[in-house]
Design a protein around this motif. Sequence first.
Motif, PDB file in Angstrom:
ATOM      1  N   LEU A  52      -4.519   1.640  -7.456  1.00  0.00           N
ATOM      2  CA  LEU A  52      -5.787   2.304  -7.783  1.00  0.00           C
ATOM      3  C   LEU A  52      -5.564   3.471  -8.733  1.00  0.00           C
ATOM      4  O   LEU A  52      -6.288   3.640  -9.724  1.00  0.00           O
ATOM      5  N   TRP A  82     -13.304  -1.557 -13.870  1.00  0.00           N
ATOM      6  CA  TRP A  82     -12.009  -2.131 -14.214  1.00  0.00           C
ATOM      7  C   TRP A  82     -10.939  -1.774 -13.187  1.00  0.00           C
ATOM      8  O   TRP A  82      -9.875  -2.391 -13.173  1.00  0.00           O
ATOM      9  N   VAL A  83     -11.231  -0.789 -12.351  1.00  0.00           N
ATOM     10  CA  VAL A  83     -10.304  -0.440 -11.266  1.00  0.00           C
ATOM     11  C   VAL A  83     -10.593  -1.288 -10.027  1.00  0.00           C
ATOM     12  O   VAL A  83      -9.683  -1.794  -9.369  1.00  0.00           O
ATOM     13  N   LEU A  93      -4.393   2.063 -12.239  1.00  0.00           N
ATOM     14  CA  LEU A  93      -5.503   1.436 -12.965  1.00  0.00           C
ATOM     15  C   LEU A  93      -6.533   2.474 -13.398  1.00  0.00           C
ATOM     16  O   LEU A  93      -7.131   2.352 -14.472  1.00  0.00           O
ATOM     17  N   GLY A  94      -6.734   3.488 -12.569  1.00  0.00           N
ATOM     18  CA  GLY A  94      -7.661   4.553 -12.948  1.00  0.00           C
ATOM     19  C   GLY A  94      -7.200   5.304 -14.176  1.00  0.00           C
ATOM     20  O   GLY A  94      -7.995   5.649 -15.062  1.00  0.00           O
TER      21      GLY A  94
END
Length: 374
Positions: free
Chosen positions: A257, A269-270, A260-261
């Motif tokens: 998480l 998208w996360v 991706l953030g």
Amino acid sequence: YNGIHSVRTRERSENGMNPVLPRSRKDRMAGESPSLTVRISNWLIRWRWILFGFSLTLSAAGFWPSTRLLFDAAIVNLFPPDDPVLVAYQRSLRVFGDAELVLVAYTDKGLLTHEGLMRLKQFAETFKDLNDLGVTAVASLADARWPLEPLDPRPLVEQVPARDLSREQLQETLRKSELYRNVLLGDDAETTAISLRIRPKRNDQERKDLIAAIRARAAKNTLPTVVAGGPMLTHDASVYVDEDSRKLGWVSTIALLLVLGVLFRRIRWVVMPLAIVHITLIWTKALLWMFNAQLSMVSTTLTALVTVVGVASVVQVTARYREEREKAEIRDALLRTMTAAGPAVFWASLTTAAGFASLLITSIVPVHNFALML
């Protein structure tokens, strides 16, 4: 030739004429039928909402079965069926029975006295009410016979005052007895063990309740007490491995998480890669439950592995779609993304599956099942 070509190109440019460029591969294929990749991509895009709804339905239907997947903590499954050690163990079970032993031990400086034996007897009695949970017999030094008079049926705790046995006599005689030394009595003549014979495991919940009850009674002893034995070892190993696998799954999810953030900086998208991964986990565990499969100490990393492999594939597709979306509309961007990234993700996934499939040649059952799962 290059010099002449450059001159002609310059003349055409000066006269306002565009040079004749060779046709691109895309232009050459314009009149040909679409490739298999393009046809599959178009089909997926055309039916994407129906497929999305179907996926949600399958996920909802598979959620409950995925939570029913059991953990197999049996040590015998870690050996190949023809392993000599396993064969000898199974033969001993047929000869001597398949009951298991749990030992409850503590140290009492006044053990070899009438008072010490009385404390031992009272403590051992607390385990006899666990018959419903699987305790079939309780043996302790207090209930043993006097080695010098084996035909006397009275327990040792009664014979000590009847025979007026001193502590020195008890210590000397019991230390010489092969029947009790290092079985119910330690070499220091102060440590003793209560032997609990328990029936074979029926189900996980009964064994869990039994071990909790044994430990609860051991904790009530006034002297420091330990509980040991094969059933305790396998139970603790399964509990710790299961807890660690769950922790690993959550930690890997949180770490992804954060990564991706930082990379995409958009909530969707996360969330999307992780949602796809967890849906995949639901389907995988539900299928395993349908085929009566169980997790083992080898396959407890299933969640973390699926998370890593799945997120890598989804991130690749996501990154490509974001690039294409800047140059085209949604449908065209989807088509370009699936045409370009789809084969790469497919072959990468197939290579990973082939790598895990190589484990199918092993004779170790948990490793073989782990290969089937992945």
